[in-house]
Design a protein around this motif. Sequence first.
Motif, short mmCIF file in Angstrom:
data_model
loop_
_atom_site.label_atom_id
_atom_site.label_comp_id
_atom_site.label_asym_id
_atom_site.label_seq_id
_atom_site.Cartn_x
_atom_site.Cartn_y
_atom_site.Cartn_z
N ASN A 154 0.86 -1.17 0.00
CA ASN A 154 0.00 0.00 0.00
C ASN A 154 0.91 1.24 0.00
O ASN A 154 2.10 1.14 0.30
CB ASN A 154 -0.89 -0.02 1.24
N ILE A 155 0.35 2.41 -0.33
CA ILE A 155 1.14 3.63 -0.28
C ILE A 155 1.23 4.08 1.18
O ILE A 155 0.23 4.11 1.89
CB ILE A 155 0.44 4.76 -1.09
N THR A 156 2.42 4.42 1.61
CA THR A 156 2.59 4.77 3.03
C THR A 156 3.72 5.78 3.20
O THR A 156 4.54 5.97 2.30
CB THR A 156 2.91 3.50 3.85
N VAL A 157 3.74 6.43 4.38
CA VAL A 157 4.86 7.31 4.72
C VAL A 157 5.89 6.51 5.49
O VAL A 157 7.08 6.54 5.20
CB VAL A 157 4.36 8.52 5.55
N ASP A 158 5.40 5.76 6.50
CA ASP A 158 6.32 4.92 7.29
C ASP A 158 6.25 3.49 6.77
O ASP A 158 5.19 3.02 6.39
CB ASP A 158 5.91 4.91 8.76
N ASP A 159 7.37 2.83 6.79
CA ASP A 159 7.41 1.44 6.33
C ASP A 159 7.76 0.55 7.51
O ASP A 159 8.76 0.80 8.17
CB ASP A 159 8.45 1.31 5.22
N PRO A 160 7.02 -0.49 7.86
CA PRO A 160 5.73 -0.89 7.28
C PRO A 160 4.59 0.08 7.63
O PRO A 160 4.72 0.85 8.57
CB PRO A 160 5.49 -2.26 7.92
N CYS A 161 3.51 -0.01 6.88
CA CYS A 161 2.41 0.95 7.01
C CYS A 161 1.66 0.75 8.34
O CYS A 161 1.88 -0.23 9.04
CB CYS A 161 1.45 0.80 5.83
#
Lengths: 200, 254
Positions: free
Chosen positions: A64-71
């Motif tokens: 998914n699109i996220t800022v932090d990885d993992p979301c």
Amino acid sequence: MSKAIPEPVTNLIEAFSRLPGIGPKTASRLTYYLLRTPDDITLQLADALRDLKAETRFCSVCYNITVDDPCAICSDAQRDAETIAVVEEPLDVLALERTGVYQGRYHVLHGAISPVNGIGPDELKIRELVQRVVQEHILEVIIATNPGLEGDATAMYIQRELTGKGVKLTRLARGLPVGSDIEYADSVTVTRALQGRSEM
Amino acid sequence: MPRPQRAFRTQALILKRRDFGEADRMLTILTPSHGKIEVVAHGARKLTSSKTGHVELFTCADMLIHNGRNFGIVAQAEMVTPYQPLREDLQRGAYANYVAELADRFSTLDEPDDSSLFTLLSETFERLSIVDDPRLAIRYYEIRLLDVAGFRPELNECVFGREAIEPEDQFFSYAEGGVVCPRHANQSVRLTRVSLNALKILRHLQRSSYAHIAALTIDAPLHNEVERILLGYITYQLERKLQSIDFIKRIRSI
């Protein structure tokens, strides 16, 4: 484009025209609107555009699109880590989240198999899904692709790939939507609705 | 001057579709009389639209189309034939993609048609939905499509010498669109070999009805040869690789 229009204006019009659903007329209208608006609004827009790519990434687990990885969903320990809902697009995650019913995690494919458009299994995150199912001891995979030809083909392909991996495969039910009219429903949908009828 | 028709009713096979605007779908459809046209189905991505489900890929629908400024607008749509097996079987679906891609590539937008392509495609969707092994139906479709599109290959005489073909292995020229006998083989480049048996099958496909073709049993290597020649010729005529081929190969190998 006419030489009467300065280059920076032409550039923006052309940039807007490349967006889906925006033709040259709308692109010019948006550009001239922005020319008239105060600087802070245009600068805000410019910052938002720059940050969009610079600060987002794919979640390394669910894509998914996220800022932090993992979301946020993948790192939420409260959620059921043994169930994955497979969706075509990030917006489909939002649709499932809005229900508030689903407590599992997701896997975003970023499209559906569409050979006519040159999109095959390799263009999607299917290999990653299979890997995830094997490595994370997933118990159930809910296939939530769109109920059209491409979504069905994708579902069947995933089914082939995951058969024999010891995971339960389910597909979202198909039938009549709330607020619709049976009169206008197509025969395939009505057939599905009949097949999937439930006892009251 | 007669006023242009404002709306028309037609049967339509849906070849391609893409999302358009907020919740609309742009469809490329094949019709019996108007040929291939692009139409927009407003609201077709909404769950409760009366068009949703009636404008699915590879189905035949009865449509009322208004002439818009740039493309037609679907005012009403009702699915007539769903060709359901194409959606329930990955292999049939993959072949349906291939036949639709070919129909799309070999036709031109807004060019009125004599309904031959429409009939051929609807018959092929029907066959793909029924038969156990779709490959013969596909070969038959390919050779008929070449006829309809005006690329009928010459299989009875050498395209260079014009003499009748002797019963021996021959060559096929993609550029000249037909068989080249061994005597004239040095006059052309880009030739591929064609065995006598493959040539017989190709001729049979070209002159016989589908009922006769469906009764054939062809062993795998011979079928592969016929497939390779037809696909090579089609790709040469289209000057582009076909997108749906990779997926068919992919599924076959699983």
